[in-house]
Design an enzyme around this catalytic site. Structure first.
Site, PDB file in Angstrom:
ATOM      1  N   HIS A  29      -4.865 -13.597  11.644  1.00 18.31           N
ATOM      2  CA  HIS A  29      -4.583 -13.416  10.320  1.00 18.31           C
ATOM      3  C   HIS A  29      -4.708 -12.172   9.699  1.00 18.31           C
ATOM      4  CE1 HIS A  29      -2.797 -14.311   6.334  1.00 18.31           C
ATOM      5  NE2 HIS A  29      -4.030 -14.271   5.839  1.00 18.31           N
ATOM      6  N   GLU A  79      -4.069 -20.468   1.423  1.00 17.80           N
ATOM      7  CA  GLU A  79      -5.366 -21.045   1.146  1.00 17.80           C
ATOM      8  C   GLU A  79      -5.084 -21.459  -0.510  1.00 17.80           C
ATOM      9  OE1 GLU A  79      -8.487 -18.663   2.452  1.00 17.80           O
ATOM     10  OE2 GLU A  79      -9.505 -18.835   0.239  1.00 17.80           O
ATOM     11  N   GLN A  87      -9.854 -11.572  11.674  1.00 16.34           N
ATOM     12  CA  GLN A  87      -9.847 -12.684  10.769  1.00 16.34           C
ATOM     13  C   GLN A  87      -8.903 -13.798  11.381  1.00 16.34           C
ATOM     14  OE1 GLN A  87      -8.815 -13.063   6.131  1.00 16.34           O
ATOM     15  NE2 GLN A  87     -10.735 -13.593   6.502  1.00 16.34           N
ATOM     16  N   LEU A 139       1.680 -19.353   8.383  1.00 19.11           N
ATOM     17  CA  LEU A 139       0.517 -19.657   7.236  1.00 19.11           C
ATOM     18  C   LEU A 139       0.891 -20.654   6.317  1.00 19.11           C
ATOM     19  CD1 LEU A 139      -2.137 -18.353   6.646  1.00 19.11           C
ATOM     20  CD2 LEU A 139      -1.248 -17.270   4.795  1.00 19.11           C
ATOM     21  N   ARG A 188     -13.003 -11.104   5.558  1.00 22.53           N
ATOM     22  CA  ARG A 188     -12.214 -10.810   4.219  1.00 22.53           C
ATOM     23  C   ARG A 188     -12.379 -11.979   3.583  1.00 22.53           C
ATOM     24  NH1 ARG A 188      -6.950 -11.390   2.233  1.00 22.53           N
ATOM     25  NH2 ARG A 188      -5.898 -11.712   4.285  1.00 22.53           N
ATOM     26  N   ALA A 222       0.880  -1.142  -0.069  1.00 22.96           N
ATOM     27  CA  ALA A 222      -0.015  -0.094   0.048  1.00 22.96           C
ATOM     28  C   ALA A 222       0.917   1.248   0.016  1.00 22.96           C
ATOM     29  CB  ALA A 222      -1.063  -0.025   1.186  1.00 22.96           C
ATOM     30  N   HIS A 245      -7.362 -17.232  10.039  1.00 22.19           N
ATOM     31  CA  HIS A 245      -7.057 -17.915   9.061  1.00 22.19           C
ATOM     32  C   HIS A 245      -7.274 -19.388   9.439  1.00 22.19           C
ATOM     33  CE1 HIS A 245      -5.114 -19.765   5.232  1.00 22.19           C
ATOM     34  NE2 HIS A 245      -4.998 -18.492   4.806  1.00 22.19           N
ATOM     35  N   PHE A 270      -9.949 -19.926  -4.722  1.00 22.26           N
ATOM     36  CA  PHE A 270      -9.676 -19.586  -3.452  1.00 22.26           C
ATOM     37  C   PHE A 270     -11.017 -19.388  -2.917  1.00 22.26           C
ATOM     38  CE2 PHE A 270      -6.333 -17.481  -1.145  1.00 22.26           C
ATOM     39  CZ  PHE A 270      -5.277 -17.811  -1.708  1.00 22.26           C
ATOM     40  N   ARG A 285     -13.240 -17.931   4.845  1.00 23.01           N
ATOM     41  CA  ARG A 285     -12.101 -18.261   5.998  1.00 23.01           C
ATOM     42  C   ARG A 285     -12.817 -18.369   7.493  1.00 23.01           C
ATOM     43  NH1 ARG A 285      -7.065 -14.604   4.057  1.00 23.01           N
ATOM     44  NH2 ARG A 285      -6.620 -16.050   2.441  1.00 23.01           N
TER      45      ARG A 285
END
Ligand SMILES: Cc1cc2nc3c(=O)[nH]c(=O)nc-3n(C[C@H](O)[C@H](O)[C@H](O)COP(=O)(O)OP(=O)(O)OC[C@H]3O[C@@H](n4cnc5c(N)ncnc54)[C@H](O)[C@@H]3O)c2cc1C
Length: 567
Positions: free
Chosen positions: A340, A243, A228, A240, A382, A15, A230, A115, A274
């Site tokens: 996550h 996914e 969230q 992680l 999300r 970002a 995961h 996904f 998720r």
């Protein structure tokens, strides 16, 4: 020392760097980051970035939008989602032109995989290193444009004067010196806060500093209760497993070898969103069907075959060996849910401008984008691959809006005492005498957040957690540093990060207590249903004289009316 730039950006993840590439067009621009740019957490993203390119079968932006809104459990602001999904295809092509080496189909098109929660195959990826390659490409672009970086500068406070943002104050970690950064525009892109929990997929630097800085400046934070988890972190570390593994066809199995997702999401199975999948796994574990009755289940890749695993999931193969000593070609991987992603954050309008109240009043000169911001495209849950997308789309957007706004923003005076105030605060922290250990407070906070404010929540444990946080805040005031030095004092960095954690975890818990419903990732066992009549609204928490004060604002609904969410 006071530095002066037209635009000051905080954060060198996707970002922040994407914003910088735009903002530098209309003046001087610098990026401050507490870790070296290419060590930002964006680089850990594995699975992919979503866009309805339609390279793996028909797809279009309205379908992407519907999947996202449904995934959010209808808490996302739909005008913001529409921008995200409409701009997605050109964003991918733009990244590709900058040099991102996406994986390809046989015909040479950008490859796309399945996904969770997406009804089409729309995750563009580079093996399982997607974030890594985008981060490095954006960094190269920034270097090409000679954007000035201040690596290992820890931003500590926001400088506001008469409600207008003037800049930030930061510590150079190497020397311990405190600097002022005076800007006409300030962009926050400081990422997420998984480190509030014991088991997390997030980097150590993901401690939510940006959120705490905004909160301490008296500005609100939005939807902080929406965190969230995961479904697939390695057991026990929480690191992680993308996914993308399930996108490629991996199974999740309980102790009986059962693909139990058929009981929770019969249509989507392992590719349910998720929140649904993480709750299913946790339920199996809580009811004693974890492997050997333990706190994990299995992720099985073996049937995908060696060639596919080596080509599409090489990092997972390597990580499984390093962190669980399992050869994923020959045995299933032990996994558990892991904290996550933060759906909530600094509230902005769809132009990336930070807003200061429920009426949408803009804070002049202040912008936010990426995971620290809440625009809100993810609502209460999300979908995978929408976050890298948000970071790039809304990062670029914030940078462009800064360019539009700058001609209308005058230089003013740097408020006297802004740097000195922070110098005094830091000195007091270093010199403080006390008997509390910073590590003990942090461990207790992370463990108790995991236990009392995790995947399943209810009033009793949440109230208990508020008491715990209150006690930890009190103990924090007696936490003592053993390193009193100035140069490269990593203990000082840690205590400042802990201060952030203690600020905003209180907002997560208070927000979760207030929201008496279950929506997306926020699940209350004592209120298991979604309650649109009372709770189809965003929460805003700001600092009041006696603690956090809550306000609410409506969700912007344009195309899709809320309906029951089934998978
Ligand atoms: C393991 C993992 C895998 C993921 N996989 C995917 C995926 O496949 N697809 C997807 O869409 N999303 C994925 N995500 C989510 C996604 O990667 C992030 O949401 C996104 O990259 C955030 O980008 P960002 O630029 O907002 O923040 P980050 O990349 O986290 O960068 C934050 C920046 O802020 C700086 N910063 C923070 N605090 C301060 C401070 N006080 N002073 C100075 N600088 C500061 C940091 O140094 C850093 O440069 C994943 C996340 C994780 C943790």
């Amino acid at each position: 020392m006071i530095h002066r730039y037209d635009t000051v950006i905080i954060g060198a993840g996707l970002a922040g760097m994407r914003a910088a590439i735009e903002a530098r067009v209309s003046g001087s621009c610098c990026v401050l980051t507490k870790v070296f740019p290419t060590r930002s957490h964006s680089g850990a993203a594995q699975g992919g970035i979503a866009a309805s390119l339609g390279n793996a079968g028909e797809d279009d932006w309205p379908t992407h939008m519907f999947d996202t809104v449904k995934g959010s459990d209808y808490l996302a602001d739909q005008d913001a989602v529409e921008i995200l999904v409409k701009e997605a295809p050109l964003t991918i092509i733009d990244l590709e032109h900058m040099g991102v080496p996406f994986s390809r189909t046989e015909e040479g098109l950008i490859a796309q995989r399945s996904f969770g929660g997406h009804t089409k195959q729309r995750a563009c990826y580079a093996a399982d290193l997607t974030g890594h390659v985008i981060l490095h490409t954006l960094y190269e672009q920034c270097l090409k444009h000679a954007i000035k970086f201040y690596p290992e500068y820890l931003v500590l406070s926001l400088v506001l004067a008469d409600g207008v943002c003037r800049g930030v104050v930061a510590m150079d970690i190497l020397t311990g010196d405190i600097h002022g950064f005076f800007g006409r525009a300030v962009v926050f892109a400081t990422g997420g806060y998984g480190r509030a929990f014991k088991i997390t997929s997030n980097a150590h630097a993901s401690s939510g500093d940006g959120l705490s800085i905004i909160y301490r400046a008296g500005l609100p934070l939005e939807d902080m209760e929406c965190v969230q988890f995961h479904p697939t972190g390695f057991y026990p570390s929480g690191i992680l497993v993308t996914e993308g593994a399930r996108g490629e066809g991996a199974y999740i199995l309980n102790d009986q070898g059962e693909r139990f997702m058929k009981r929770y999401a019969p249509d989507r199975m392992e590719l349910a969103p998720r929140d649904v999948t993480a709750r299913a796994i946790q339920t199996e574990i809580d009811q004693g069907r974890g492997i050997g009755g333990g706190a994990y289940v299995h992720l099985d890749l073996r049937h995908l075959g060696e060639e596919k695993i080596r080509k599409r999931l090489p990092q997972i193969l390597d990580l499984a060996m390093r962190f669980t000593a399992v050869d994923a070609l020959k045995a299933p991987i032990p996994i558990q849910p892991t904290a996550h992603y933060s759906m909530g954050g600094i509230p902005t309008d769809i132009r990336g401008r930070v807003i200061g109240d429920a009426q949408g009043t803009v804070v002049p000169g202040l912008y936010a984008c990426g995971e620290c911001a809440c625009v809100s495209v993810h609502g209460a849950n999300r979908l995978g691959c929408n976050s890298l997308l948000e970071a790039v789309v809304y990062g670029a957007r914030a940078g462009k809006v800064v360019c539009e706004d700058l001609p209308g923003i005058e230089w003013s005076d740097w408020p006297k005492g802004a740097v000195e105030g922070v110098q005094g605060e830091v000195r007091a922290l270093v010199e403080r005498e006390g008997n509390e250990s910073l590590a003990a407070i942090r461990d207790e906070l992370q463990e108790s957040m995991q236990k009392n404010c995790g995947i399943f929540r209810s009033r009793g444990p949440l109230q208990e957690q508020l008491l715990i946080i209150g006690k930890l805040q009190d103990r924090f005031s007696r936490a003592r540093l053993s390193d009193k030095g100035k140069r490269c004092n990593t203990e000082l960095v840690e205590i400042l990060e802990l201060r952030s954690l203690l600020d905003f975890t209180e907002l997560i818990v208070r927000g979760a207590l207030a929201r008496e419903e279950s929506r997306g990732a926020h699940y209350r066992t004592d209120y298991p249903k979604r309650d649109d009549a009372h709770w189809l609204k965003h929460s805003l928490a700001r600092k009041g004289p006696e603690g956090p004060v809550f306000d609410y604002k409506p969700v912007r609904i344009t195309r899709y009316q809320p309906k029951e969410r089934k998978y």
